[in-house]
Design a protein around this motif. Structure first.
Motif, PDB file in Angstrom:
ATOM      1  N   PRO A 177       0.809  -1.227   0.000  1.00  0.00           N
ATOM      2  CA  PRO A 177       0.000   0.000   0.000  1.00  0.00           C
ATOM      3  C   PRO A 177       0.841   1.275   0.000  1.00  0.00           C
ATOM      4  N   THR A 178       2.145   1.194   0.352  1.00  0.00           N
ATOM      5  CA  THR A 178       2.998   2.381   0.332  1.00  0.00           C
ATOM      6  C   THR A 178       3.849   2.453  -0.939  1.00  0.00           C
ATOM      7  N   TYR A 179       3.548   1.634  -1.931  1.00  0.00           N
ATOM      8  CA  TYR A 179       4.239   1.719  -3.220  1.00  0.00           C
ATOM      9  C   TYR A 179       4.116   3.149  -3.750  1.00  0.00           C
ATOM     10  N   TYR A 180       5.212   3.686  -4.275  1.00  0.00           N
ATOM     11  CA  TYR A 180       5.275   5.117  -4.565  1.00  0.00           C
ATOM     12  C   TYR A 180       4.185   5.588  -5.519  1.00  0.00           C
ATOM     13  N   ARG A 181       3.712   4.733  -6.417  1.00  0.00           N
ATOM     14  CA  ARG A 181       2.685   5.151  -7.364  1.00  0.00           C
ATOM     15  C   ARG A 181       1.307   5.296  -6.719  1.00  0.00           C
ATOM     16  N   TYR A 182       1.148   4.791  -5.485  1.00  0.00           N
ATOM     17  CA  TYR A 182      -0.153   4.876  -4.807  1.00  0.00           C
ATOM     18  C   TYR A 182      -0.243   6.069  -3.859  1.00  0.00           C
ATOM     19  N   LEU A 183       0.828   6.846  -3.727  1.00  0.00           N
ATOM     20  CA  LEU A 183       0.876   7.930  -2.751  1.00  0.00           C
ATOM     21  C   LEU A 183       0.722   9.289  -3.423  1.00  0.00           C
ATOM     22  N   PRO A 184       0.276  10.315  -2.688  1.00  0.00           N
ATOM     23  CA  PRO A 184       0.078  11.651  -3.277  1.00  0.00           C
ATOM     24  C   PRO A 184       1.324  12.219  -3.939  1.00  0.00           C
ATOM     25  N   SER A 185       2.508  11.936  -3.389  1.00  0.00           N
ATOM     26  CA  SER A 185       3.733  12.531  -3.926  1.00  0.00           C
ATOM     27  C   SER A 185       3.996  12.118  -5.374  1.00  0.00           C
ATOM     28  N   PHE A 186       3.501  10.967  -5.789  1.00  0.00           N
ATOM     29  CA  PHE A 186       3.709  10.527  -7.170  1.00  0.00           C
ATOM     30  C   PHE A 186       3.097  11.527  -8.146  1.00  0.00           C
ATOM     31  N   SER A 198      -5.414  14.567  -8.546  1.00  0.00           N
ATOM     32  CA  SER A 198      -5.062  13.145  -8.440  1.00  0.00           C
ATOM     33  C   SER A 198      -4.338  12.852  -7.134  1.00  0.00           C
ATOM     34  N   ALA A 199      -3.526  13.807  -6.682  1.00  0.00           N
ATOM     35  CA  ALA A 199      -2.823  13.623  -5.412  1.00  0.00           C
ATOM     36  C   ALA A 199      -3.809  13.502  -4.260  1.00  0.00           C
ATOM     37  N   ASN A 200      -4.849  14.302  -4.271  1.00  0.00           N
ATOM     38  CA  ASN A 200      -5.849  14.242  -3.200  1.00  0.00           C
ATOM     39  C   ASN A 200      -6.644  12.939  -3.269  1.00  0.00           C
ATOM     40  N   ILE A 201      -6.938  12.466  -4.498  1.00  0.00           N
ATOM     41  CA  ILE A 201      -7.631  11.173  -4.653  1.00  0.00           C
ATOM     42  C   ILE A 201      -6.760  10.052  -4.098  1.00  0.00           C
ATOM     43  N   ALA A 202      -5.445  10.127  -4.394  1.00  0.00           N
ATOM     44  CA  ALA A 202      -4.527   9.113  -3.872  1.00  0.00           C
ATOM     45  C   ALA A 202      -4.458   9.159  -2.357  1.00  0.00           C
ATOM     46  N   LYS A 203      -4.473  10.350  -1.797  1.00  0.00           N
ATOM     47  CA  LYS A 203      -4.440  10.496  -0.339  1.00  0.00           C
ATOM     48  C   LYS A 203      -5.661   9.873   0.296  1.00  0.00           C
ATOM     49  N   GLU A 204      -6.833  10.187  -0.238  1.00  0.00           N
ATOM     50  CA  GLU A 204      -8.067   9.631   0.333  1.00  0.00           C
ATOM     51  C   GLU A 204      -8.112   8.115   0.167  1.00  0.00           C
ATOM     52  N   GLY A 205      -7.627   7.641  -0.986  1.00  0.00           N
ATOM     53  CA  GLY A 205      -7.617   6.198  -1.207  1.00  0.00           C
ATOM     54  C   GLY A 205      -6.699   5.485  -0.226  1.00  0.00           C
ATOM     55  N   ASP A 674      12.648  15.109  -7.939  1.00  0.00           N
ATOM     56  CA  ASP A 674      11.845  14.446  -6.915  1.00  0.00           C
ATOM     57  C   ASP A 674      11.786  15.253  -5.627  1.00  0.00           C
ATOM     58  N   ASN A 675      12.791  16.091  -5.397  1.00  0.00           N
ATOM     59  CA  ASN A 675      12.850  16.845  -4.142  1.00  0.00           C
ATOM     60  C   ASN A 675      12.295  18.258  -4.236  1.00  0.00           C
ATOM     61  N   LEU A 676      11.880  18.694  -5.443  1.00  0.00           N
ATOM     62  CA  LEU A 676      11.435  20.076  -5.604  1.00  0.00           C
ATOM     63  C   LEU A 676      10.206  20.402  -4.766  1.00  0.00           C
ATOM     64  N   SER A 677       9.302  19.446  -4.626  1.00  0.00           N
ATOM     65  CA  SER A 677       8.055  19.719  -3.912  1.00  0.00           C
ATOM     66  C   SER A 677       8.226  19.706  -2.402  1.00  0.00           C
ATOM     67  N   GLY A 678       9.340  19.167  -1.914  1.00  0.00           N
ATOM     68  CA  GLY A 678       9.519  19.001  -0.477  1.00  0.00           C
ATOM     69  C   GLY A 678       8.970  17.689   0.050  1.00  0.00           C
ATOM     70  N   THR A 679       8.261  16.934  -0.802  1.00  0.00           N
ATOM     71  CA  THR A 679       7.736  15.616  -0.426  1.00  0.00           C
ATOM     72  C   THR A 679       8.150  14.623  -1.500  1.00  0.00           C
ATOM     73  N   PRO A 680       9.411  14.196  -1.481  1.00  0.00           N
ATOM     74  CA  PRO A 680       9.895  13.306  -2.547  1.00  0.00           C
ATOM     75  C   PRO A 680       9.248  11.934  -2.473  1.00  0.00           C
ATOM     76  N   SER A 681       9.071  11.321  -3.636  1.00  0.00           N
ATOM     77  CA  SER A 681       8.514   9.969  -3.693  1.00  0.00           C
ATOM     78  C   SER A 681       9.495   8.933  -3.172  1.00  0.00           C
ATOM     79  N   PHE A 682      10.790   9.205  -3.367  1.00  0.00           N
ATOM     80  CA  PHE A 682      11.818   8.275  -2.914  1.00  0.00           C
ATOM     81  C   PHE A 682      12.655   8.927  -1.820  1.00  0.00           C
ATOM     82  N   ALA A 683      11.949   9.432  -0.825  1.00  0.00           N
ATOM     83  CA  ALA A 683      12.595  10.047   0.326  1.00  0.00           C
ATOM     84  C   ALA A 683      13.245   8.981   1.195  1.00  0.00           C
ATOM     85  N   PRO A 684      14.127   9.372   2.104  1.00  0.00           N
ATOM     86  CA  PRO A 684      14.668   8.402   3.059  1.00  0.00           C
ATOM     87  C   PRO A 684      13.544   7.734   3.849  1.00  0.00           C
ATOM     88  N   LYS A 685      13.770   6.496   4.228  1.00  0.00           N
ATOM     89  CA  LYS A 685      12.823   5.765   5.063  1.00  0.00           C
ATOM     90  C   LYS A 685      13.380   5.662   6.475  1.00  0.00           C
TER      91      LYS A 685
END
Length: 702
Positions: A177-186, A198-205, A674-685
């Motif tokens: 469920p945390t696969y990067y394509r399923y999250l708002p940052s994608f 689409s980001a908000n739809i992903a967030k709610e989903g 990926d880092n321009l928005s401040g919420t990168p899809s491949f941020a550190p875990k």
């Protein structure tokens, strides 16, 4: 240098019954334990049994079940004062649900107790990442004890299984469920522009369904289009180890001032590693093909595998180690000294049991044998200034074989080994000052340890400047440095109150720029290969001076303890922990990071300043923890009753314990975008520490 010995003989332990019960909200919620020791009887026999059980439907982290039991039994027979035998058995079985590191984005959505590895099936929690360990051990020891000579000879046999489950998916969507394509940052970080709808739809989903959907995987497998073939399955990465160890340790008193410690050990390990289908999730069979290269994992075996079958990979690792050491000890009125030497011979071998379609000429059968012979030496000096003040200094130079996990580049698929593999070198020195006054005791220490010529292997998918692929990243000539100072003091303020203080300040650094090579298979003729040879030398990684992910490099603690004459006590410890760092990605510190994979030239804006800012290693947040402990004991009609309780992190502080940078974005352009928005899809875990937790134990001895 030498050995750490744990005495398991019943004759040296307290006799009688002990029964205890614990409750907690940490990794497990309940524990029961019972122990009986006969003590040494007149006929020379002594025996001991202990059994325990620990369990939790869920630990502190969501979805982390815990189910464990253990048994210990020992039988000792003393022929006379000098000679005795001991037979010991240890059986421990542990099954627990694992949890995952998460990005800051996921944490912001669902908090620090979130765990993506589990979902609900038929009303029950089911974790896809369980770890099961069952490795019983039997030991037989002979002891000889006299005035001038002590010997301990023994043989141990250990065998068992260590299995880690995980989901496999084949030409099907990633179930995580945390696969990067399923999250708002994608959608926010899209190269064609942010899509906030689409980001908000992903967030709610995600918020509506944040866990694994087991039912969806069953539905996919039962689809008519699958024709019984598994799109999803649950399998175990399994290690079956068998180890036989023979050991002799001795202590010889040559004179009142001169003693000799010595020992010889031989270990023989046979480790079978394979993937086993645990659950087909409603499917009839699994087609054992690598979907990325469309090649078979087992050319000589059945193509279709069912539950209980071995698939994907199957190989054995064989290791043999012989070690001998001797230590000479000198003891005079004002000073003590020791000098020791160690010799070790190690051999490694891989035996492939599958003929892999991506490495048909170098996967089945035995690899060449790798051998390492190494020496090491240590020495130490203790000088007694007075009976209450003394100084201890130790130094060592040790060479040791690389660990087995860092010898074969990709042992699941081939016999390939790390080229020009070297033994590791450890150079270490420490200086310690001790004080023991009537009310004040303490130690002040300084240490310096350098690890040289180490090797490390990592596995990941990367979009590098030289191309994209699943790679095995091999680091060689990697040096690490540990240095720092520590101080620990205890002060008896009164007969009932004791104060304690601890401070530790260290520097744990990468001390060299290691060489980096990436390896990959070349089986898929349709893909654009990074290099037709299957390997690419990326030069050095500029990581010298970066911090190691060794935990907090700065720590302070202050404690106070009160012990009442009526046998109850309470203590409090305040802790400050800082300078903790996540593990860095080494491939992003190579020159390939500057390259645009489309042009093969450096990105125009990949200046030294921009790259340094993008790759800056930032410490995790510093934090405070307050822990409380206490206890009470009673003696009633010959029975000893004790109660112990602790509360950790009393103020429920939120903190990270560690983490790692993801290596997916292996070129400047992609990581920068990926880092321009401040919420990168491949941020550190990151992994997060427990909040407020408790532990309660009640014990009865008689």
């Amino acid at each position: 240098m030498g050995n750490t010995n744990i005495d398991l003989r019943p004759s040296g332990l307290r006799s009688g019954f002990r029964i205890s019960s614990s409750a907690s909200n940490r990794t497990y919620t309940g524990r029961l334990m019972a122990t009986y020791n006969s003590g040494l009887q007149e006929n020379g026999l002594a025996y001991m049994f202990s059994a325990s059980r620990r369990w939790a439907k869920e630990g502190y982290i969501n979805g982390t079940l815990y189910d464990a039991y253990s048994f210990y039994g020992a039988l000792e027979y003393q022929f006379n004062e000098k000679n005795s035998f001991a037979l010991t058995t240890i059986l421990a079985s542990n099954r627990r649900g694992r949890s995952s590191a998460i990005t800051q984005e996921v944490f912001n959505l669902v908090g620090n107790r979130y765990n993506p590895y589990w979902g609900v099936q038929d009303g029950n929690i089911r974790n896809s990442r369980e770890r099961k360990i069952a490795e019983p051990m039997v030991l037989l020891n002979y002891f000889y004890d006299s005035k001038n000579l002590n010997l301990n000879t023994g043989i141990s046999f250990q065998t068992g299984t260590h299995a880690r489950s995980r989901l496999g998916y084949f030409n099907a969507p990633n179930p995580d469920p945390t696969y990067y394509r399923y999250l708002p940052s994608f959608y926010i970080n899209s190269p064609i522009g942010a899509n906030f709808v689409s980001a908000n739809i992903a967030k709610e989903g995600f918020l509506n369904s944040p866990q694994l959907d087991w039912n969806n995987m069953y539905r996919a497998n039962n689809s008519p289009s699958q024709n019984g073939k598994a799109a999803y399955l649950l399998y175990d990465d399994t290690v079956d180890d068998t180890q036989l160890t023979a050991r002799l340790n001795g202590n010889l008193k040559i004179s009142d001032k001169l003693k000799l410690d010595f020992g010889v050990t031989n270990k023989n390990l046979s480790s079978e590693n394979y993937a086993e289908i645990n659950d087909l999730l409603g499917a009839e069979f699994h087609e054992d093909i690598d979907t990325f290269s469309d090649t078979r994992n087992d050319l000589t075996g059945d193509l279709n595998k069912t539950e209980g079958d071995i698939f994907n990979y199957n190989y054995k690792l064989i290791a043999n180690e012989t070690e001998a050491f001797a230590q000479l000890n000198l003891d005079f009125i004002k000073w003590k000294a020791f000098v020791s030497g160690r010799y070790a011979a190690v051999t490694y071998l891989r035996n492939g049991l599958f003929e892999n379609g991506r490495f048909p000429d170098n996967s089945l059968g035995e690899s060449g044998k790798l051998s390492f012979s190494n020496f090491g030496t240590k020495g130490g000096l203790t000088y007694k200034i007075t009976g209450r003040h003394w100084i201890v200094s130790n130094a060592g130079y040790i060479k040791k074989a690389p660990v087995l996990q860092n010898v074969f580049i990709n042992p699941r698929e081939s016999n390939l080994t790390v080229p020009n593999l070297q033994s590791e070198t450890i150079s270490t020195v420490d200086l310690n000052y001790y004080i023991r006054m009537p009310k004040l005791t303490g130690r002040v220490s300084g240490f310096y340890t350098r690890f040289q010529n180490t090797t490390d292997i990592n596995f990941f998918f990367v979009d590098a400047g030289v191309g994209s692929d699943f790679v095995q990243e091999v680091l060689t000539d990697l040096d690490k440095l540990h240095m720092g100072t520590e101080i620990g003091l205890e002060y008896q303020l009164s007969a009932t109150v004791k104060l304690s203080g601890v401070a530790a300040i260290g520097k744990y650094l990468y001390a060299s720029d290691p060489f980096v090579t990436i390896n990959f298979d070349t089986a898929d003729a349709d893909e654009e290969l990074i290099d037709v040879s299957g390997a690419k030398d990326l030069g050095t990684s500029a990581i010298k001076g970066y911090k190691l992910a060794q935990g907090p490099q700065k720590a302070f603690a202050f404690g106070i303890e009160y012990r009442d004459p009526k046998y109850w006590w309470v203590g409090m410890t305040a802790n400050y922990l800082g300078n903790n760092y996540a593990n860095i990605s080494t491939i992003t510190r190579t020159k390939s990071f500057f390259l645009d994979p489309e042009t093969g030239q450096n990105f125009p804006d990949a200046t030294a300043e921009n790259v340094a800012a993008l790759l800056e290693q930032k410490p995790l947040d510093n934090f405070y923890l307050l822990n409380l402990v206490g206890g009470k004991s009673w003696l009633k009609k010959g029975k000893y009753i004790g109660v112990f309780a602790s509360v950790n992190n009393l103020f429920d502080t939120l903190f990270r314990t560690g983490g790692y940078e993801q290596s997916r974005n292996g070129n400047f352009g992609q990581l920068n975008q990926d880092n321009l928005s401040g919420t990168p899809s491949f941020a550190p875990k990151y992994w997060y520490g427990y909040g407020r937790t408790y532990f309660l134990n009640v014990a009865i001895s008689f």
